[in-house]
Design an enzyme around this catalytic site. Structure first.
Site, PDB file in Angstrom:
ATOM      1  N   GLY A   1       1.107  -0.958   0.005  1.00 55.27           N
ATOM      2  CA  GLY A   1      -0.274  -0.170  -0.145  1.00 55.27           C
ATOM      3  C   GLY A   1       0.872   1.360  -0.934  1.00 55.27           C
ATOM      4  O   GLY A   1      -0.053   2.608  -0.082  1.00 55.27           O
TER       5      GLY A   1
ATOM      6  N   GLU B   1       4.359  -7.112   1.855  1.00 52.94           N
ATOM      7  CA  GLU B   1       3.986  -7.035   0.010  1.00 52.94           C
ATOM      8  C   GLU B   1       4.213  -5.737  -0.503  1.00 52.94           C
ATOM      9  O   GLU B   1       2.710  -5.380  -0.851  1.00 52.94           O
ATOM     10  CB  GLU B   1       1.888  -7.909   0.557  1.00 52.94           C
ATOM     11  CG  GLU B   1       1.777  -9.032   1.254  1.00 52.94           C
ATOM     12  CD  GLU B   1       0.748  -9.181   1.365  1.00 52.94           C
ATOM     13  OE1 GLU B   1      -0.182  -8.449   1.469  1.00 52.94           O
ATOM     14  OE2 GLU B   1       0.505 -10.193   2.144  1.00 52.94           O
TER      15      GLU B   1
ATOM     16  N   GLY C   1       3.591  -2.946  -4.032  1.00 57.30           N
ATOM     17  CA  GLY C   1       3.399  -3.523  -5.374  1.00 57.30           C
ATOM     18  C   GLY C   1       3.850  -2.136  -5.676  1.00 57.30           C
ATOM     19  O   GLY C   1       4.984  -2.367  -5.929  1.00 57.30           O
TER      20      GLY C   1
ATOM     21  N   CYS D   1     -13.336   4.895 -28.495  1.00 50.20           N
ATOM     22  CA  CYS D   1     -14.900   5.783 -28.675  1.00 50.20           C
ATOM     23  C   CYS D   1     -15.565   6.054 -27.383  1.00 50.20           C
ATOM     24  O   CYS D   1     -16.869   5.628 -27.057  1.00 50.20           O
ATOM     25  CB  CYS D   1     -15.892   5.207 -29.496  1.00 50.20           C
ATOM     26  SG  CYS D   1     -15.333   4.583 -31.171  1.00 50.20           S
TER      27      CYS D   1
ATOM     28  N   TYR E   1      -0.114  -1.182 -11.943  1.00 49.26           N
ATOM     29  CA  TYR E   1      -1.165  -1.619 -12.648  1.00 49.26           C
ATOM     30  C   TYR E   1      -1.602  -0.797 -13.957  1.00 49.26           C
ATOM     31  O   TYR E   1      -2.502   0.175 -13.920  1.00 49.26           O
ATOM     32  CB  TYR E   1      -1.896  -0.349 -11.503  1.00 49.26           C
ATOM     33  CG  TYR E   1      -1.551  -1.505 -10.174  1.00 49.26           C
ATOM     34  CD1 TYR E   1      -2.633  -1.941  -9.771  1.00 49.26           C
ATOM     35  CD2 TYR E   1      -1.052  -0.509  -9.049  1.00 49.26           C
ATOM     36  CE1 TYR E   1      -2.010  -2.994  -8.311  1.00 49.26           C
ATOM     37  CE2 TYR E   1      -0.689  -1.580  -7.905  1.00 49.26           C
ATOM     38  CZ  TYR E   1      -1.185  -2.518  -7.241  1.00 49.26           C
ATOM     39  OH  TYR E   1      -0.799  -3.042  -6.181  1.00 49.26           O
TER      40      TYR E   1
HETATM   41  C1  LIG Z   1      -2.894  -5.095  -3.967  1.00 51.14           C
HETATM   42  C2  LIG Z   1      -2.229  -5.750  -2.206  1.00 51.14           C
HETATM   43  C3  LIG Z   1      -0.914  -5.755  -1.720  1.00 51.14           C
HETATM   44  C4  LIG Z   1      -0.260  -4.411  -2.628  1.00 51.14           C
HETATM   45  O1  LIG Z   1      -0.211  -2.721  -2.944  1.00 51.14           O
HETATM   46  P1  LIG Z   1       0.586  -1.718  -3.556  1.00 51.14           P
HETATM   47  O2  LIG Z   1      -0.643  -0.270  -2.731  1.00 51.14           O
HETATM   48  O3  LIG Z   1       0.642  -2.138  -4.799  1.00 51.14           O
HETATM   49  O4  LIG Z   1       1.642  -1.785  -2.118  1.00 51.14           O
HETATM   50  C5  LIG Z   1      -0.548  -6.158  -1.078  1.00 51.14           C
HETATM   51  N1  LIG Z   1      -1.315  -7.096  -0.359  1.00 51.14           N
HETATM   52  C6  LIG Z   1      -2.569  -7.070  -0.440  1.00 51.14           C
HETATM   53  C7  LIG Z   1      -3.274  -7.802   0.153  1.00 51.14           C
HETATM   54  C8  LIG Z   1      -3.805  -7.012  -2.137  1.00 51.14           C
HETATM   55  O5  LIG Z   1      -4.682  -7.292  -2.428  1.00 51.14           O
END
Ligand SMILES: *Cc1c(COP(=O)(O)O)cnc(C)c1O
Length: 425
Positions: free
Chosen positions: A244, A279, A281, A349, A378
């Protein structure tokens, strides 16, 4: 704190380079539009996060959904990352990238039995379970395979992540996780199921967080919950803190200081003797990628100026989906600093196919290349074939090297997937 962009995207001889590759060179070879990622930027983002976590006892599971190209998974795997996945497709991608099952965490609110089977058979570190029903289904799958499965219980801490409503996941009325108040009951239930081993708690309150405060509130609630659970005789060995952490989509945007994040985890949760899981991303790949496209037409009307580019909302959906801001820069460095107000739009469109409204923009000409910044996360993964536009290619850059890591499919190969039933005529 600004992450990577300054050093990996630079103008040389008035041409934008990614690392040491001039972007027109890639455009010449693969055509536009395309996504391009810097391996060095990804590595550096990963290492900055590691640095911030310091002495904590942790592992990192990169959230595959942010960008799932197996070349990127492979790079992160080689740096020691595990993977956080949300589907059997992502599981198989992680495996294809050589990630061992014992470094893969299975998240998601709607895992199917087939997906559980696949992951248990192929090896999995843990499932993050999001409901009582899922708990029972997972146990039955584990029983059938005669295996014991490690799980964490994903808790919904009812915290407002102060991000876009579509990517907020930690409020009580979001679909994610088990209500905080039910945590103890679920732990009790899980501990009675024969083939599940509860390792700990997981949380993930949303994406693109730019402030530490929601994390602080979440971690405080977690600490309290761990105390309660331990006092009732449950062992809590691991805390999965989710992802996040947001990135700066424009230069002046304030984002979370990673060192402060690391310090916060340590100060609120460090004394609990748990192993941590992170986690990330977007943080790892977001600022490491560009979407490069061509200016098709300058459509300058009396009251409005449009720049029509050859990428659309099907290639990059964040602006239409979340109203997200992406900086757009010309690949030829501008000689003069004059700006005009334009809307940057795609060919789809729909009026929603608008990347920027009333943006102050340098003078460009038809056929010029422009780059959308911060498209590594994303972007490509959310693309569709709307308007029968095939998915656009992905290119990976490191130093002076670049390689296509996903080619542009032919339009015919897309059309040929359709089948006309023989009863039609
Ligand atoms: C989407 C997600 C992430 C990664 O979120 P980011 O904002 O990209 O860091 C981590 N854990 C879970 C469970 C997610 O659904």
């Amino acid at each position: 704190m600004l992450i990577t962009e300054k050093s990996y995207f630079k103008y040389r001889k008035k041409i934008l380079n990614l690392e040491d590759v001039p972007l027109p060179e890639i455009a010449y070879q693969v055509g536009t539009p395309f996504y391009v990622y810097s391996a060095t930027a990804i590595k550096s983002n990963y290492e900055k996060f590691i640095l911030a976590l310091g002495e904590l006892n942790y592992s990192i599971s990169y959230a595959v959904k942010a960008n799932s190209n197996i070349a990127i998974l492979k790079l992160l795997g080689s740096l020691g990352a595990g993977m956080d996945i949300v589907s059997s497709g992502e599981y198989l991608r992680a495996k294809a990238a050589g990630i061992p099952g014992n470094k893969i965490v299975f998240s998601g609110v709607g895992k199917t039995k087939d997906e559980m089977n696949l992951a248990i058979e192929g090896g999995i570190k843990q499932f993050n379970v999001e409901s009582e029903s899922e708990l029972r289904v997972l146990n039955s799958v584990a029983v059938a395979q005669n295996k014991t499965v490690t799980i964490s219980i994903r808790i919904n801490p009812d915290i407002d992540a102060q991000t876009h409503e579509k990517i907020s996941t930690g409020k009580a009325d979001n679909k994610f996780g088990i209500p905080y108040e039910d945590a103890e009951k679920i732990f009790q239930k899980a501990s009675q199921l024969s083939n599940l081993k509860v390792s700990g708690i997981a949380v993930h309150i949303g994406s693109q967080l730019t402030d530490l405060e929601p994390y602080r509130q979440t971690f405080l609630k977690l600490a309290e919950l761990v105390h309660v659970l331990k006092s009732r005789g449950h062992d809590v060995k691991s805390l999965d803190l989710g992802g996040g952490i947001g990135i700066a989509y424009s230069d002046n945007k304030k984002v979370i200081d990673l060192l402060e994040y690391g310090k916060l985890v340590k100060s609120v949760l460090g004394h609990l003797n748990c192993k941590f899981e992170f986690e990330p991303g977007r943080l790892i790949v977001g600022n490491a990628g560009l979407l490069v496209c061509s200016v098709l037409y300058l459509k300058y009307l009396k009251n409005k100026k449009f720049i029509v580019v050859d990428s659309g909302m099907n290639d990059l959906s964040r602006p239409s989906m979340y109203g997200a801001y992406h900086e757009i820069i010309p690949i030829k460095e501008e000689n003069n600093t004059s700006r005009i107000k334009v809307d940057v739009v795609g060919p789809i469109c729909e009026t929603g196919d608008t990347f920027a409204r009333d943006r102050s923009f340098p003078i460009v000409e038809e056929k010029d290349l422009v780059a959308f910044k911060s498209c590594g996360a994303y972007g490509s993964v959310m693309a569709s074939e709307y308007n029968s536009r095939p998915l656009i290619p992905e290119v990976f850059v490191k130093g002076t090297n670049f390689s296509i890591i996903r080619p542009r499919p032919s339009i015919m190969s897309v059309i040929q997937r359709d089948i006309v039933p023989d009863w039609l005529d």
